[in-house]
Design a protein around this motif. Structure first.
Motif, PDB file in Angstrom:
ATOM      1  N   ALA A  38      38.659  40.873  31.088  1.00  0.00           N
ATOM      2  CA  ALA A  38      37.328  40.333  31.370  1.00  0.00           C
ATOM      3  C   ALA A  38      36.732  41.176  32.492  1.00  0.00           C
ATOM      4  N   VAL A  39      35.474  41.572  32.330  1.00  0.00           N
ATOM      5  CA  VAL A  39      34.759  42.306  33.372  1.00  0.00           C
ATOM      6  C   VAL A  39      33.599  41.406  33.792  1.00  0.00           C
ATOM      7  N   SER A  40      33.571  41.010  35.065  1.00  0.00           N
ATOM      8  CA  SER A  40      32.652  39.963  35.482  1.00  0.00           C
ATOM      9  C   SER A  40      32.204  40.129  36.927  1.00  0.00           C
ATOM     10  N   CYS A  41      30.964  39.704  37.191  1.00  0.00           N
ATOM     11  CA  CYS A  41      30.451  39.625  38.558  1.00  0.00           C
ATOM     12  C   CYS A  41      30.864  38.309  39.235  1.00  0.00           C
ATOM     13  N   LEU A  42      31.478  37.422  38.485  1.00  0.00           N
ATOM     14  CA  LEU A  42      32.063  36.183  38.998  1.00  0.00           C
ATOM     15  C   LEU A  42      31.067  35.189  39.588  1.00  0.00           C
ATOM     16  N   ALA A  43      29.837  35.225  39.102  1.00  0.00           N
ATOM     17  CA  ALA A  43      28.877  34.198  39.512  1.00  0.00           C
ATOM     18  C   ALA A  43      29.328  32.846  38.974  1.00  0.00           C
ATOM     19  N   ASP A  44      28.792  31.787  39.526  1.00  0.00           N
ATOM     20  CA  ASP A  44      29.093  30.457  39.029  1.00  0.00           C
ATOM     21  C   ASP A  44      28.572  30.345  37.601  1.00  0.00           C
ATOM     22  N   GLY A  45      29.256  29.564  36.789  1.00  0.00           N
ATOM     23  CA  GLY A  45      28.850  29.387  35.395  1.00  0.00           C
ATOM     24  C   GLY A  45      29.613  30.307  34.457  1.00  0.00           C
ATOM     25  N   PRO A  46      28.952  30.843  33.435  1.00  0.00           N
ATOM     26  CA  PRO A  46      29.630  31.623  32.397  1.00  0.00           C
ATOM     27  C   PRO A  46      30.492  32.770  32.908  1.00  0.00           C
ATOM     28  N   ASP A  47      30.069  33.464  33.962  1.00  0.00           N
ATOM     29  CA  ASP A  47      30.883  34.568  34.500  1.00  0.00           C
ATOM     30  C   ASP A  47      32.275  34.062  34.868  1.00  0.00           C
ATOM     31  N   THR A  48      32.308  32.946  35.564  1.00  0.00           N
ATOM     32  CA  THR A  48      33.563  32.379  36.025  1.00  0.00           C
ATOM     33  C   THR A  48      34.343  31.744  34.880  1.00  0.00           C
ATOM     34  N   TRP A  49      33.647  31.041  33.980  1.00  0.00           N
ATOM     35  CA  TRP A  49      34.343  30.410  32.867  1.00  0.00           C
ATOM     36  C   TRP A  49      35.068  31.453  32.016  1.00  0.00           C
ATOM     37  N   TRP A  50      34.389  32.576  31.753  1.00  0.00           N
ATOM     38  CA  TRP A  50      34.991  33.639  30.944  1.00  0.00           C
ATOM     39  C   TRP A  50      36.209  34.229  31.667  1.00  0.00           C
ATOM     40  N   ALA A  51      36.069  34.486  32.962  1.00  0.00           N
ATOM     41  CA  ALA A  51      37.187  35.024  33.737  1.00  0.00           C
ATOM     42  C   ALA A  51      38.391  34.091  33.670  1.00  0.00           C
ATOM     43  N   HIS A  52      38.167  32.797  33.867  1.00  0.00           N
ATOM     44  CA  HIS A  52      39.264  31.828  33.805  1.00  0.00           C
ATOM     45  C   HIS A  52      39.910  31.806  32.421  1.00  0.00           C
ATOM     46  N   LEU A  53      39.098  31.783  31.381  1.00  0.00           N
ATOM     47  CA  LEU A  53      39.642  31.745  30.016  1.00  0.00           C
ATOM     48  C   LEU A  53      40.527  32.952  29.733  1.00  0.00           C
ATOM     49  N   VAL A  54      40.066  34.121  30.098  1.00  0.00           N
ATOM     50  CA  VAL A  54      40.841  35.340  29.840  1.00  0.00           C
ATOM     51  C   VAL A  54      42.132  35.329  30.654  1.00  0.00           C
ATOM     52  N   LEU A  55      42.062  34.982  31.921  1.00  0.00           N
ATOM     53  CA  LEU A  55      43.262  34.928  32.759  1.00  0.00           C
ATOM     54  C   LEU A  55      44.261  33.894  32.234  1.00  0.00           C
ATOM     55  N   GLU A  56      43.761  32.708  31.887  1.00  0.00           N
ATOM     56  CA  GLU A  56      44.644  31.652  31.388  1.00  0.00           C
ATOM     57  C   GLU A  56      45.328  32.042  30.083  1.00  0.00           C
ATOM     58  N   ALA A  57      44.690  32.908  29.304  1.00  0.00           N
ATOM     59  CA  ALA A  57      45.259  33.354  28.034  1.00  0.00           C
ATOM     60  C   ALA A  57      46.209  34.540  28.225  1.00  0.00           C
ATOM     61  N   GLY A  58      46.335  35.037  29.452  1.00  0.00           N
ATOM     62  CA  GLY A  58      47.255  36.142  29.717  1.00  0.00           C
ATOM     63  C   GLY A  58      46.595  37.497  29.843  1.00  0.00           C
ATOM     64  N   GLY A  59      45.250  37.521  29.857  1.00  0.00           N
ATOM     65  CA  GLY A  59      44.528  38.781  30.010  1.00  0.00           C
ATOM     66  C   GLY A  59      44.344  39.153  31.466  1.00  0.00           C
ATOM     67  N   ARG A  60      43.562  40.191  31.699  1.00  0.00           N
ATOM     68  CA  ARG A  60      43.305  40.701  33.045  1.00  0.00           C
ATOM     69  C   ARG A  60      41.841  40.476  33.427  1.00  0.00           C
ATOM     70  N   LEU A  61      41.582  40.622  34.699  1.00  0.00           N
ATOM     71  CA  LEU A  61      40.230  40.473  35.226  1.00  0.00           C
ATOM     72  C   LEU A  61      39.877  41.691  36.061  1.00  0.00           C
ATOM     73  N   GLU A  62      38.681  42.235  35.814  1.00  0.00           N
ATOM     74  CA  GLU A  62      38.105  43.245  36.682  1.00  0.00           C
ATOM     75  C   GLU A  62      36.798  42.662  37.220  1.00  0.00           C
ATOM     76  N   ALA A  63      36.657  42.696  38.527  1.00  0.00           N
ATOM     77  CA  ALA A  63      35.477  42.117  39.169  1.00  0.00           C
ATOM     78  C   ALA A  63      34.494  43.202  39.558  1.00  0.00           C
ATOM     79  N   VAL A  64      33.228  42.847  39.500  1.00  0.00           N
ATOM     80  CA  VAL A  64      32.145  43.712  39.965  1.00  0.00           C
ATOM     81  C   VAL A  64      31.421  42.961  41.079  1.00  0.00           C
TER      82      VAL A  64
END
Length: 158
Positions: A38-64
């Motif tokens: 997941a590549v995300s700016c980590l704003a509240d809402g969809p940015d964060t929801w997507w990051a959590h979903l990917v991490l919980e599924a075993g993926g990685r996170l890259e933040a901007v």
């Protein structure tokens, strides 16, 4: 596969629930989650929801990080979540801008789009309410020929 995220913030609780459900379904379309970033700016809402979903599924996170003052401009109730996700990021990219302005948010979107293979957009299809909004991120991705997948509940209105 690197999948960026952009989306409307401040959705109602009912609409938020629907969008989270759609994002969970969207996640399954990218194959093995452990190969997903997941590549995300980590704003509240969809940015964060997507990051959590990917991490919980075993993926990685890259933040901007759009600007050094970005976190301070996020809602108070999101501060701890933002900091926790930033700590979990395998990589952090920064625009180099200091002030968290609309221009910085758009620069963050451009940087994110430059580092993703696809973009998921939680977008109602309407023009941005201000520069640097979801519609601007979608337009940037399309200009750069990054495939965009729009995720929006049918008939929903912001």
């Amino acid at each position: 596969m690197r999948v960026g995220i952009t989306g409307h913030r401040g959705l109602s609780p009912e609409l938020s629930h629907k969008v989270r459900t759609l994002l969970a379904v969207e996640l399954t379309s990218y194959g093995p989650a452990d190969l997903l970033t997941a590549v995300s700016c980590l704003a509240d809402g969809p940015d964060t929801w997507w990051a959590h979903l990917v991490l919980e599924a075993g993926g990685r996170l890259e933040a901007v990080v759009p600007a050094e003052e970005y976190q301070a401009g996020l809602p108070a109730e999101h501060q701890q979540t933002y900091a926790a996700l930033l700590r979990q990021a395998a990589r952090i990219r920064r625009t180099g801008l200091a002030e968290s302005t609309s221009e910085a948010h758009q620069a963050g979107s451009r940087l994110m789009i430059d580092h993703c293979d696809r973009l998921v957009a939680v977008w109602d299809g309407l023009p941005a309410r201000g520069y640097g909004g979801t519609a601007d991120a979608v337009a940037c991705a399309r200009e750069r020929e990054v495939p965009v997948r729009v995720v929006w509940p049918e008939g929903a209105v912001r």
